[in-house]
Design a protein around this motif. Structure first.
Motif, mmCIF file in Angstrom:
data_model
loop_
_atom_site.group_PDB
_atom_site.id
_atom_site.type_symbol
_atom_site.label_atom_id
_atom_site.label_comp_id
_atom_site.label_asym_id
_atom_site.label_seq_id
_atom_site.Cartn_x
_atom_site.Cartn_y
_atom_site.Cartn_z
ATOM 1 N N ARG A 268 1.077 -1.129 -0.274
ATOM 2 C CA ARG A 268 -0.033 -0.016 -0.049
ATOM 3 C C ARG A 268 1.038 1.243 -0.048
ATOM 4 N NH1 ARG A 268 -3.483 0.083 4.095
ATOM 5 N NH2 ARG A 268 -4.385 1.480 3.678
ATOM 6 N N VAL A 269 2.077 0.722 -0.655
ATOM 7 C CA VAL A 269 3.013 1.853 -0.001
ATOM 8 C C VAL A 269 2.593 2.889 -1.230
ATOM 9 C CG1 VAL A 269 5.009 1.792 0.687
ATOM 10 C CG2 VAL A 269 4.611 0.557 -2.076
ATOM 11 N N LYS A 270 2.578 4.921 -0.902
ATOM 12 C CA LYS A 270 2.102 5.582 -1.742
ATOM 13 C C LYS A 270 3.449 6.805 -1.731
ATOM 14 C CE LYS A 270 -2.181 4.829 -2.435
ATOM 15 N NZ LYS A 270 -1.679 3.744 -2.808
ATOM 16 N N ILE A 271 3.933 6.876 -3.240
ATOM 17 C CA ILE A 271 5.789 7.996 -3.183
ATOM 18 C C ILE A 271 4.662 9.218 -1.256
ATOM 19 C CG2 ILE A 271 6.160 9.477 -4.202
ATOM 20 C CD1 ILE A 271 6.772 7.128 -6.584
ATOM 21 N N TYR A 395 5.258 6.260 -12.617
ATOM 22 C CA TYR A 395 4.147 5.973 -11.520
ATOM 23 C C TYR A 395 2.762 7.101 -11.649
ATOM 24 C CZ TYR A 395 2.188 6.738 -6.378
ATOM 25 O OH TYR A 395 2.434 6.520 -5.099
ATOM 26 N N PHE A 396 2.093 6.633 -11.123
ATOM 27 C CA PHE A 396 0.863 7.846 -11.385
ATOM 28 C C PHE A 396 0.540 7.767 -9.998
ATOM 29 C CE2 PHE A 396 -3.727 8.163 -11.915
ATOM 30 C CZ PHE A 396 -4.019 9.341 -12.786
ATOM 31 N N ASP A 397 0.415 9.197 -9.762
ATOM 32 C CA ASP A 397 0.274 9.752 -8.025
ATOM 33 C C ASP A 397 -1.132 11.079 -8.770
ATOM 34 O OD1 ASP A 397 0.051 11.003 -5.854
ATOM 35 O OD2 ASP A 397 2.812 11.575 -6.283
ATOM 36 N N THR A 398 -2.791 9.499 -6.970
ATOM 37 C CA THR A 398 -3.602 10.305 -7.487
ATOM 38 C C THR A 398 -3.296 11.080 -6.243
ATOM 39 O OG1 THR A 398 -3.529 8.269 -5.271
ATOM 40 C CG2 THR A 398 -4.522 7.497 -8.360
ATOM 41 N N THR A 399 -2.465 11.926 -6.224
ATOM 42 C CA THR A 399 -2.261 12.907 -5.041
ATOM 43 C C THR A 399 -2.936 14.551 -5.470
ATOM 44 O OG1 THR A 399 0.149 12.954 -4.205
ATOM 45 C CG2 THR A 399 -2.279 11.357 -2.865
ATOM 46 N N ARG A 400 -1.728 13.888 -6.953
ATOM 47 C CA ARG A 400 -1.582 15.542 -7.876
ATOM 48 C C ARG A 400 -2.399 15.962 -8.556
ATOM 49 N NH1 ARG A 400 4.062 17.459 -6.005
ATOM 50 N NH2 ARG A 400 4.419 15.993 -4.770
#
Ligand code: ATP
Length: 556
Positions: A268-271, A395-400
């Protein structure tokens, strides 16, 4: 501030062998150059160091310190194979680039790494250390030892013949000396430094060749630098063909890049987050030396920390500072540690910045040697592996990305940047031992190791003062209690033989921080003495307080 006189490396190595910290590999066959094994105490010391790294980098990263994003730092472990697909090393650049320029000596066949020539020469060359004694020491504030031609001539005709038979100064002293004297007298305002002096004594035909570099062993002029492959090769499969050729990894880091996508997809790691990998690495070092400092097989503990490119500079600074604090926390003194930022021309082509944590080892003193490198690697490795494997690693960053009407984000796709704190556990263990080694001739046991309790291989020793009167029974019971609580962190020793002074001395040399002694008073008032290794001071505490005392002092 001037550096204190360096500790004796011979004494440290002798203690390491005597007490079972480090043995030469294949000792009974005369040893094998560049390989070292760890004895019982060394193996446990290294395990404690590895565990401390694992705990403070992966399980509770940075002791819970918040990262530059204001959040807890997030890291997970990985364990990867020593042998990987050969294409890994093509992609990483190791196959093409991991070849240090070497210089071969035509006189004795010795190889020396081009970038380490002066360091090797000054620290290991017998002829150099003998020859330099023929100069008067450099006057205060200068780098130039004072030349005495007559003494140097005498050296060239005497000791020089035995120590450096191929040195120009030895083969043709009059001509070589004449060049050196001309240089010294010709430009008194800019006297030559030690390196220039050494290059002069290696040069016979100055006009024809320019200054030359001598072999640290025999003094002959070294050949021009040529690449030398540092990776060990072997074959996976029955036939020794090119198709089966594989390599022993020269670093643990690449294993992490290979599984970046697998880790993202399976956990479940996220950048921003890090992946740690620790284990054996192999480099066919051309001049293994300085005990375990430069070995051919060694252990690394590396973290690859992935973040958004815009945040990478802040994470780089964060890791650099934390790693310095960490080495201090396990016992390396502040004045023996420096953080050295690499100059622009020292950086690898992909590196945005690199700093080394360096320790003042006795053999580098007053200088320092690398303990750990903290590199900002940009997106070099993931991009290389994506290109060579044709697997998308971005990487697809859903927080940005843009804010959406539903309150979510549109997301942003990018290639993460990577900050890599890469530590060596063997150099770490060696630094801890060198730092801990103390000689105090006023003590009954003059040599002892002031190891930090967290890394000390023996955590406590329990002694019955005498092997009678019920003391051994109390010691056995206390040993059982202490073992149950602390046995997983290191040895708990017990010993009823010899004088108590000798037993303390043995523990001091092994770096055991606390000794508990059961004596006549224990039978009356249920107290024991606890002796502090560093001060030799003793105090009495209740038998039932021993585990509490250790919990507090060992800081585990
Ligand atoms: P050096 O310049 O001393 O050869 P490096 O910069 O090549 O070292 P890295 O590739 O950054 O080293 O490896 C990370 C760490 O691994 C080093 O800081 C060091 O602690 C350890 N290490 C590297 N090479 C060796 C070796 N030959 N023996 C023991 N430890 C090593």
């Amino acid at each position: 501030m001037t550096a204190p006189a360096p500790k004796s490396m011979d004494a440290i190595m002798a203690l390491c062998k005597r007490r079972g910290f480090v043995f030469q590999a294949s000792d009974i066959y005369g040893g094998i150059n560049g390989f070292w094994d760890y004895g019982p105490l060394g193996a446990q010391l290294k395990k404690n160091l590895r565990d401390a790294w694992w705990q403070d980098m992966i399980m509770n990263p940075c002791w819970g310190r918040k990262g530059p994003n204001g959040q807890r730092v997030q890291c997970v472990p990985l364990e990867t194979c020593i042998i990987q697909h050969p294409k890994v090393w093509e992609a990483s650049g190791h196959l093409a680039g991991f070849a240090d320029p070497m210089r071969k000596c035509p006189g004795c066949g010795h190889f020396v790494r081009a970038d380490q020539l002066w360091d090797v020469l000054v620290s290991t060359s017998e002829w150099f250390s003998s020859m330099i004694q023929e100069f008067e020491p450099a006057p205060a504030g200068t780098q130039t030892p004072v030349l005495d031609s007559q003494r140097l001539l005498k050296w060239a005709r005497g000791k020089g013949k035995r120590l450096a038979p191929n040195l120009a100064l030895v083969k043709n002293p009059e001509v070589t000396l004449a060049w050196l004297v001309t240089r010294v007298n010709g430009q008194p305002e800019a006297p030559p430094d030690v390196i220039e002096i050494v290059r002069h004594v290696a040069t016979e035909q100055l006009n024809a060749t320019g200054l030359q570099d001598p072999c640290p062993r025999c003094g002959a002029v070294l050949g021009t630098p040529a690449p030398f492959k540092l990776m060990f090769e072997t074959f996976a499969g029955l036939t020794h063909t090119d198709d089966n050729r594989v390599y022993l990894r020269p670093e643990t880091a690449q294993g992490v890049f290979l599984h970046f996508k697998n880790v993202v997809d399976s956990s479940r790691v996220k950048i921003p987050f890090g992946i740690g990998n620790s284990g054996r690495s192999f480099r066919n070092e051309i001049t293994p030396r300085n005990f375990t400092f430069r070995s051919r097989e060694f252990e690394q503990a590396e973290l690859e920390f992935f973040c958004h490119p815009d945040e990478s500079k802040d994470w780089y600074a964060f890791w650099r500072d934390f790693r310095m604090d960490w080495w201090k926390s396990i016992g390396l003194a502040g004045e023996n540690l420096i953080l050295r930022e690499h100059a622009q021309d020292e950086l690898s082509h992909y590196s945005v910045g690199t700093s080394d944590v360096e320790y003042r080892f006795p053999f580098t003193s007053p200088g320092f040697g690398e303990l750990e490198g903290i590199a900002h690697r940009g997106n070099y490795d993931l991009t290389q592996h994506q290109t060579h494997s044709k697997v998308k690693l971005d990487y697809f960053d859903t927080t940005r990305g843009e804010l959406l009407p539903n309150g979510g984000r549109k997301g942003e796709r990018y290639m993460p940047h990577c900050i890599e704190p890469a530590a060596g556990l063997d150099r770490g263990a060696l630094a801890l031992i060198c730092e801990a080694y103390t000689r105090d001739d006023t003590r009954p046991s003059p040599e002892f190791l002031k190891l930090h309790p967290r890394v000390a291989p023996i955590k406590a020793a329990i002694f019955p003062l005498m092997d009678k009167d019920g003391m051994p029974e109390i010691a056995d019971k206390l040993t059982d209690d202490v073992f149950a609580k602390f046995g997983r962190y290191g040895f708990i020793e017990t010993d009823a033989k010899q004088s108590i002074g000798k037993r303390y001395a043995r523990m001091d040399e092994a770096g055991c921080p606390f000794c508990f002694t059961i004596d006549g008073d224990t039978l009356k008032d249920q107290t024991v003495t606890v002796r502090d290794r560093d001060t030799g001071q003793q105090q009495r505490i209740g038998v039932d307080k021993v585990c509490g005392f250790l919990t507090e002092k060992l800081g585990l």
